[in-house]
Design a protein around this motif. Structure first.
Motif, mmCIF file in Angstrom:
data_model
loop_
_atom_site.group_PDB
_atom_site.id
_atom_site.type_symbol
_atom_site.label_atom_id
_atom_site.label_comp_id
_atom_site.label_asym_id
_atom_site.label_seq_id
_atom_site.Cartn_x
_atom_site.Cartn_y
_atom_site.Cartn_z
ATOM 1 N N GLY A 152 29.700 38.059 46.743
ATOM 2 C CA GLY A 152 31.030 38.288 46.817
ATOM 3 C C GLY A 152 31.896 38.477 47.666
ATOM 4 O O GLY A 152 31.566 38.244 49.224
ATOM 5 N N TYR A 153 33.200 38.077 47.885
ATOM 6 C CA TYR A 153 34.350 38.464 48.759
ATOM 7 C C TYR A 153 35.242 39.409 48.390
ATOM 8 O O TYR A 153 35.532 40.138 47.247
ATOM 9 C CB TYR A 153 35.163 37.450 48.798
ATOM 10 C CG TYR A 153 34.442 36.325 49.768
ATOM 11 C CD1 TYR A 153 33.616 35.748 50.672
ATOM 12 C CD2 TYR A 153 33.231 35.267 48.263
ATOM 13 C CE1 TYR A 153 33.178 34.628 51.288
ATOM 14 C CE2 TYR A 153 33.055 34.107 49.191
ATOM 15 C CZ TYR A 153 32.510 33.670 50.490
ATOM 16 O OH TYR A 153 31.592 32.472 51.171
ATOM 17 N N VAL A 196 36.845 31.365 46.697
ATOM 18 C CA VAL A 196 35.713 32.373 46.652
ATOM 19 C C VAL A 196 34.240 31.694 45.656
ATOM 20 O O VAL A 196 33.764 32.048 45.907
ATOM 21 C CB VAL A 196 35.834 33.797 45.933
ATOM 22 C CG1 VAL A 196 37.049 35.239 46.466
ATOM 23 C CG2 VAL A 196 36.946 33.430 44.434
ATOM 24 N N LYS A 221 31.851 33.759 43.342
ATOM 25 C CA LYS A 221 31.351 34.507 43.941
ATOM 26 C C LYS A 221 32.061 35.829 43.085
ATOM 27 O O LYS A 221 33.123 35.887 42.375
ATOM 28 C CB LYS A 221 31.274 35.159 45.378
ATOM 29 C CG LYS A 221 30.681 33.540 46.398
ATOM 30 C CD LYS A 221 29.165 33.629 45.786
ATOM 31 C CE LYS A 221 29.046 32.580 46.891
ATOM 32 N NZ LYS A 221 27.214 32.439 46.383
ATOM 33 N N LEU A 222 31.702 36.709 43.524
ATOM 34 C CA LEU A 222 32.680 38.408 42.783
ATOM 35 C C LEU A 222 33.838 38.490 43.501
ATOM 36 O O LEU A 222 33.593 37.772 45.085
ATOM 37 C CB LEU A 222 31.578 39.805 42.844
ATOM 38 C CG LEU A 222 30.508 39.899 41.605
ATOM 39 C CD1 LEU A 222 29.773 41.032 42.200
ATOM 40 C CD2 LEU A 222 31.614 39.363 40.240
ATOM 41 N N ARG A 225 34.004 38.987 36.911
ATOM 42 C CA ARG A 225 33.942 38.071 37.852
ATOM 43 C C ARG A 225 34.533 39.267 38.931
ATOM 44 O O ARG A 225 34.358 38.495 40.835
ATOM 45 C CB ARG A 225 33.907 36.277 37.978
ATOM 46 C CG ARG A 225 33.258 36.509 37.292
ATOM 47 C CD ARG A 225 33.541 34.549 37.614
ATOM 48 N NE ARG A 225 33.471 34.011 38.669
ATOM 49 C CZ ARG A 225 34.457 34.227 39.585
ATOM 50 N NH1 ARG A 225 35.626 34.056 39.209
ATOM 51 N NH2 ARG A 225 34.440 33.390 41.394
#
Length: 421
Positions: A38-39, A73, A76-77, A99
């Motif tokens: 994730g970011y 992103v 990704k989360l 998400r």
């Protein structure tokens, strides 16, 4: 013979007329195998002391509406810092909760009454599917009602000593199911300490520094947004709302960009404005339009570009209706109205088309002028530029005569003028 209604195609605007930008920083969160899961997003268009509910809203909206060639992103989360005031904001309704990780700040004074008062809000967000993250203070007894809601707990290595870390990690393992994230990991030694104690997620300079992304927004005319808001508030028909979207190319792009983005969470791509309106619903459409109005700024591409795109879209739709059913002719409108995205976004058409995940016939028409839709686009461009050779060739391929094309062009211009009134 070409259409007698030449419509000069617009030139690309200078860079000074580009769409408004906001600066967002993102920092990777990785697992024990150093794979990005994730970011975390940070609003770098503000100073740290001005973190408010309003800046939370703008950060999320800019991330959703980003029209640049680089995805913020991907799939990704998304970890988003929140204020408690922003947790009840309508902007969260535009997100795919599965998400999104909402980072919940501590209350500072940590009054038990306030913890209890805010627990139903956090519980409601969790029931809607959002993930919740807290810092290590959630392990204190005062925050006991919040601990079962924690999906992630962040351990800040810049403020926690080694002995504190060991106690907190042990307590968390015994009393909750949250995944632990060691943040501000800056050395291999810090990584070894927390990983040896079972921490599986990491964030910090030792893995990746925050990278800056200038988010680009394609700003519709404020009058178009206000009209859309009024239509939605008055519970207008899908037809009326669809017409409002069709009159402003930037408005149409923003909606298609949002609804087909990974953040919106749909499992199939949406290719028509009618589909978008029906799937989104009036409540979400109102929230989105209100946020778009808040985020809009002066400037952007010249209005003539959007006007040309609208005329193209309507001309192609009318010509397609000569041979196709309405639902398929709508794709012709989509091709026409998005045929100047490269000018609007100041980027190559291939990158612009990639932002919308368009179906192959639409992409082929926009990128290579291929297929039936590509021929229609070539014909529309020939009408604007008075290119006799291209006009005659594509008209023949489409089995259309000059009278049909001229009439459709007249109708398209009149339709666009009527929309602009």
């Amino acid at each position: 013979m070409t259409s007698s209604l030449p419509h000069e195609p617009p030139k690309a605007p200078p860079s000074s007329a580009s769409s408004p930008v906001a600066v967002i920083a993102r920092q990777a969160i990785v697992n024990a195998q150093h794979v990005v899961v994730g970011y975390e997003l940070f609003n770098r268009s503000r100073t740290a002391v001005t973190h408010t509910a309003a800046t939370d809203v703008i950060l999320v909206f800019n991330a959703l509406s980003h029209a640049g060639s680089e995805e913020l992103v991907g799939k990704k989360l998304i970890f988003v810092n929140c204020t408690h005031e922003s947790l009840t904001g309508g902007h969260l309704e535009l997100l795919d909760p599965d998400r999104v990780v909402l980072e919940i700040p501590p209350l500072g004074h940590a009054a038990s009454e306030e913890v209890a008062m805010r627990t139903p809000i956090l519980s409601g967000l969790r029931k809607r599917g959002f993930h919740l993250a807290f810092n290590h203070t959630v392990l204190q007894s005062t925050y006991a009602p919040w601990l079962p809601l924690a999906d992630y707990i962040k351990l800040d290595l810049s403020v926690l000593a080694h002995d504190q870390l060991a106690v907190l990690i042990s307590y968390a393992d015994r009393h909750c199911r949250a995944e632990l994230i060691a943040e501000k990991v800056e050395t291999a030694q810090q990584y070894d300490v927390v990983s040896s104690q079972g921490v599986q997620l990491f964030q910090g300079y030792w893995f990746a520094r925050p990278s800056l992304v200038e988010t680009k927004l394609l700003a519709p005319a404020q009058a178009s947004i206000i009209e859309l808001i009024n239509l939605v508030r008055n519970q207008a028909s899908t037809d009326e709302i669809e017409q409002a979207l069709k009159k402003d190319a930037a408005l149409a792009f923003n909606l298609m960009r949002l609804i087909n983005s990974a953040g919106f969470g749909l499992t199939r791509e949406i290719t028509s404005f009618r589909q978008a309106v029906m799937l989104m619903g009036l409540k979400k459409l109102f929230r989105w339009a209100a946020l778009l109005l808040t985020a809009s700024r002066s400037g952007g591409v010249p209005s003539s570009v959007g006007q040309t795109a609208v005329v193209r879209g309507r001309l192609m739709e009318l010509l397609a209706l000569e041979t196709l059913p309405p639902e398929e002719a709508d794709q012709a409108f989509v091709v026409g109205i998005f045929s100047l995205l490269d000018v609007m976004l100041s980027m190559p058409m291939e990158a612009a088309v990639g932002l919308l995940n368009m179906p192959e016939p639409v992409a082929a028409a926009l990128l290579r002028r291929e297929g039936f839709l590509g021929d229609l686009l070539t014909l529309a461009e020939a009408c604007e530029s008075s290119d006799d050779a291209a006009f005659d060739q594509t008209a023949g391929l489409l089995h259309l005569n000059s009278q049909q094309i001229n009439l459709a062009h007249l109708q398209a211009l009149a339709w666009a003028d009527h929309l602009a009134e």
